[in-house]
Design a protein around this motif. Structure first.
Motif, PDB file in Angstrom:
ATOM      1  N   VAL A  43       0.836  -1.208   0.000  1.00 32.09           N
ATOM      2  CA  VAL A  43       0.000   0.000   0.000  1.00 32.09           C
ATOM      3  C   VAL A  43       0.867   1.253   0.000  1.00 32.09           C
ATOM      4  N   VAL A  44       1.912   1.261   0.832  1.00 39.05           N
ATOM      5  CA  VAL A  44       2.798   2.428   0.904  1.00 39.05           C
ATOM      6  C   VAL A  44       3.490   2.664  -0.436  1.00 39.05           C
ATOM      7  N   VAL A  45       3.969   1.588  -1.060  1.00 38.86           N
ATOM      8  CA  VAL A  45       4.653   1.716  -2.353  1.00 38.86           C
ATOM      9  C   VAL A  45       3.702   2.244  -3.419  1.00 38.86           C
ATOM     10  N   LEU A  46       2.501   1.681  -3.465  1.00 41.25           N
ATOM     11  CA  LEU A  46       1.525   2.135  -4.457  1.00 41.25           C
ATOM     12  C   LEU A  46       1.128   3.586  -4.227  1.00 41.25           C
ATOM     13  N   LEU A  47       0.929   3.937  -2.952  1.00 40.65           N
ATOM     14  CA  LEU A  47       0.559   5.319  -2.634  1.00 40.65           C
ATOM     15  C   LEU A  47       1.665   6.282  -3.057  1.00 40.65           C
ATOM     16  N   GLY A  48       2.914   5.922  -2.784  1.00 43.33           N
ATOM     17  CA  GLY A  48       4.032   6.773  -3.201  1.00 43.33           C
ATOM     18  C   GLY A  48       4.132   6.882  -4.708  1.00 43.33           C
ATOM     19  N   PHE A  49       3.905   5.778  -5.402  1.00 40.04           N
ATOM     20  CA  PHE A  49       3.985   5.794  -6.865  1.00 40.04           C
ATOM     21  C   PHE A  49       2.918   6.700  -7.468  1.00 40.04           C
ATOM     22  N   PHE A  50       1.680   6.529  -6.992  1.00 35.49           N
ATOM     23  CA  PHE A  50       0.596   7.350  -7.543  1.00 35.49           C
ATOM     24  C   PHE A  50       0.765   8.826  -7.190  1.00 35.49           C
ATOM     25  N   THR A  51       1.289   9.091  -5.988  1.00 33.65           N
ATOM     26  CA  THR A  51       1.539  10.488  -5.609  1.00 33.65           C
ATOM     27  C   THR A  51       2.584  11.117  -6.520  1.00 33.65           C
ATOM     28  N   PHE A  52       3.666  10.404  -6.773  1.00 38.18           N
ATOM     29  CA  PHE A  52       4.724  10.909  -7.652  1.00 38.18           C
ATOM     30  C   PHE A  52       4.207  11.091  -9.078  1.00 38.18           C
ATOM     31  N   TYR A  53       3.387  10.136  -9.535  1.00 32.72           N
ATOM     32  CA  TYR A  53       2.833  10.222 -10.886  1.00 32.72           C
ATOM     33  C   TYR A  53       1.912  11.434 -11.020  1.00 32.72           C
ATOM     34  N   TRP A  54       1.100  11.658  -9.988  1.00 35.40           N
ATOM     35  CA  TRP A  54       0.179  12.807 -10.025  1.00 35.40           C
ATOM     36  C   TRP A  54       0.951  14.124 -10.033  1.00 35.40           C
ATOM     37  N   LEU A  55       1.978  14.219  -9.192  1.00 38.27           N
ATOM     38  CA  LEU A  55       2.787  15.435  -9.162  1.00 38.27           C
ATOM     39  C   LEU A  55       3.495  15.661 -10.497  1.00 38.27           C
ATOM     40  N   THR A  56       3.955  14.574 -11.100  1.00 34.33           N
ATOM     41  CA  THR A  56       4.634  14.701 -12.389  1.00 34.33           C
ATOM     42  C   THR A  56       3.683  15.223 -13.461  1.00 34.33           C
ATOM     43  N   CYS A  57       2.467  14.685 -13.464  1.00 33.16           N
ATOM     44  CA  CYS A  57       1.483  15.135 -14.460  1.00 33.16           C
ATOM     45  C   CYS A  57       1.035  16.564 -14.193  1.00 33.16           C
ATOM     46  N   TYR A  58       0.882  16.899 -12.924  1.00 33.09           N
ATOM     47  CA  TYR A  58       0.342  18.219 -12.584  1.00 33.09           C
ATOM     48  C   TYR A  58       1.372  19.324 -12.774  1.00 33.09           C
ATOM     49  N   THR A  59       2.583  19.086 -12.356  1.00 40.50           N
ATOM     50  CA  THR A  59       3.613  20.136 -12.416  1.00 40.50           C
ATOM     51  C   THR A  59       4.612  19.918 -13.530  1.00 40.50           C
ATOM     52  N   ARG A  60       4.500  18.810 -14.270  1.00 40.30           N
ATOM     53  CA  ARG A  60       5.482  18.462 -15.303  1.00 40.30           C
ATOM     54  C   ARG A  60       6.892  18.517 -14.717  1.00 40.30           C
ATOM     55  N   LEU A  61       7.034  17.790 -13.608  1.00 44.94           N
ATOM     56  CA  LEU A  61       8.286  17.783 -12.858  1.00 44.94           C
ATOM     57  C   LEU A  61       9.453  17.438 -13.776  1.00 44.94           C
ATOM     58  N   GLY A  62      10.471  18.303 -13.733  1.00 43.86           N
ATOM     59  CA  GLY A  62      11.663  18.064 -14.528  1.00 43.86           C
ATOM     60  C   GLY A  62      11.575  18.599 -15.940  1.00 43.86           C
ATOM     61  N   GLU A  63      10.380  19.100 -16.361  1.00 47.06           N
ATOM     62  CA  GLU A  63      10.228  19.636 -17.705  1.00 47.06           C
ATOM     63  C   GLU A  63      10.166  21.156 -17.651  1.00 47.06           C
ATOM     64  N   SER A  64      10.769  21.836 -18.626  1.00 55.73           N
ATOM     65  CA  SER A  64      10.692  23.288 -18.726  1.00 55.73           C
ATOM     66  C   SER A  64      10.863  23.683 -20.182  1.00 55.73           C
ATOM     67  N   VAL A  65      10.363  24.878 -20.515  1.00 53.94           N
ATOM     68  CA  VAL A  65      10.491  25.390 -21.875  1.00 53.94           C
ATOM     69  C   VAL A  65      11.087  26.787 -21.806  1.00 53.94           C
ATOM     70  N   GLN A  66      11.708  27.190 -22.889  1.00 54.58           N
ATOM     71  CA  GLN A  66      12.349  28.505 -22.930  1.00 54.58           C
ATOM     72  C   GLN A  66      11.340  29.569 -23.351  1.00 54.58           C
ATOM     73  N   VAL A  67      11.368  30.699 -22.645  1.00 53.62           N
ATOM     74  CA  VAL A  67      10.464  31.808 -22.959  1.00 53.62           C
ATOM     75  C   VAL A  67      11.006  32.565 -24.167  1.00 53.62           C
ATOM     76  N   PRO A  68      10.212  32.719 -25.228  1.00 53.07           N
ATOM     77  CA  PRO A  68      10.687  33.488 -26.390  1.00 53.07           C
ATOM     78  C   PRO A  68      10.877  34.963 -26.036  1.00 53.07           C
ATOM     79  N   ASP A  69      11.640  35.643 -26.847  1.00 49.52           N
ATOM     80  CA  ASP A  69      11.818  37.089 -26.689  1.00 49.52           C
ATOM     81  C   ASP A  69      10.722  37.788 -27.484  1.00 49.52           C
ATOM     82  N   PHE A  70       9.712  38.291 -26.767  1.00 50.74           N
ATOM     83  CA  PHE A  70       8.577  38.945 -27.412  1.00 50.74           C
ATOM     84  C   PHE A  70       8.806  40.438 -27.630  1.00 50.74           C
ATOM     85  N   THR A  71       9.836  41.013 -27.029  1.00 48.91           N
ATOM     86  CA  THR A  71      10.014  42.467 -27.080  1.00 48.91           C
ATOM     87  C   THR A  71      10.224  42.934 -28.517  1.00 48.91           C
ATOM     88  N   GLY A  72       9.512  44.019 -28.850  1.00 54.37           N
ATOM     89  CA  GLY A  72       9.602  44.585 -30.195  1.00 54.37           C
ATOM     90  C   GLY A  72       8.670  43.947 -31.199  1.00 54.37           C
TER      91      GLY A  72
END
Length: 293
Positions: A43-72
């Protein structure tokens, strides 16, 4: 306590401890305990797995994108690019800048090329089409045109000398009054408060003590040849020449309008331009030959 009594007590304690140990070991190694312990761990292992999976989906943990330069960039292009990159846009401020088209991005937050989560909101400052209204400064403290012109430029206004009026009693470049969109603005008007759009041209009438200035000659009703001679004699330059459809001989065409127009006491700097408008027909309001206009 006697030695025999102490010995019996210790033997009884050891026997009790051995019995408790055997019972505890029997319980820990029993199928009942092992099944329940395994279930708890699962139960503890499954709970930890699902918690990590939910956080990954919600916050896209470890993923980031570069902000374009919109000025001008124009706002329409920014919206298309932001939509393709899954960014949200919020305009937090708009500023009028003379000479800049409306809807141009001036600033952004987060800053260009920084890395953020996909779907992040980008806050923008853009140019706007409607100019801000600014109040004309009063003449209190100085009537000097050069000083006042610097004040106007700091407000993103465009000062221009409209006319120089001969006045031997005042210093040259003393401001008499202003004009905006053809309307006269007096010192009293300035005290009461006059607001104009940023970027406006403010025309100024100033004094001239006579040095290097001449009275504006009236060349209306003269032929082109006469007007050219009169202006040259006054150390002025013949500027723009506009002809109507009737003109077939410029030399004999008549001046029907001039700019700057003559007025009592009006003077301009030597070497300045005078624009004229020509027509082949003599204006009806012109006096007969030999009469003064």
């Amino acid at each position: 306590m006697s030695d025999n009594a102490l010995r019996r007590y210790l033997e009884a304690f050891r026997a009790s401890a051995r019995k408790w140990g055997r019972e505890a070991w029997a319980f820990l190694t029993s199928m009942f305990f092992l099944k329940n312990f395994a279930a708890m761990v699962g139960v503890v292992v499954l709970l930890g797995f699902f918690t990590f999976y939910w956080l990954t989906c919600y916050t896209r943990l470890g993923e980031s994108v570069q902000v374009p330069d919109f000025t001008g960039m124009p706002l329409d292009e920014v919206r298309e690019l932001a939509k393709a990159r899954h960014f949200e846009l919020v305009i937090t401020d708009s500023v009028f800048i003379v000479g800049k088209e409306p809807g141009i991005v001036l600033e952004q937050n987060p800053t260009p090329l920084s890395r953020v989560k996909e779907g992040r909101t980008i806050y923008l400052t853009v140019t706007k089409s409607e100019p801000d209204m600014v109040q004309l400064p009063t003449l209190a403290g100085s009537y000097d045109y050069n000083q006042y012109a610097r004040k106007l430029k700091r407000l993103y206004l465009k000062p221009r000398v409209k006319e120089r009026v001969f006045d031997p009693k005042q210093e040259s470049n003393t401001i008499l009054y202003l004009f905006y969109n053809g309307e006269k603005i007096t010192e009293e008007d300035l005290k009461q408060g006059v607001k104009v759009p940023m970027g406006s041209e403010i025309e100024v009438v100033v004094t001239e003590r006579g040095a290097n200035t001449v009275e504006i000659p009236n060349v209306v009703c003269m032929t082109f040849e006469e007007a050219a001679f009169t202006l040259t004699s006054a150390n002025l330059v013949l500027g723009r020449i506009e002809e109507d459809d009737t003109v077939f001989d410029r030399l004999t065409a008549y001046v029907v309008r001039q700019q700057p127009a003559p007025s009592p006491g009006a003077r301009i700097q030597m070497g300045e331009r005078v624009d004229i408008w020509l027509s082949q027909e003599r204006p009806a309001q012109c006096p007969e030959e030999g009469e003064e206009y």
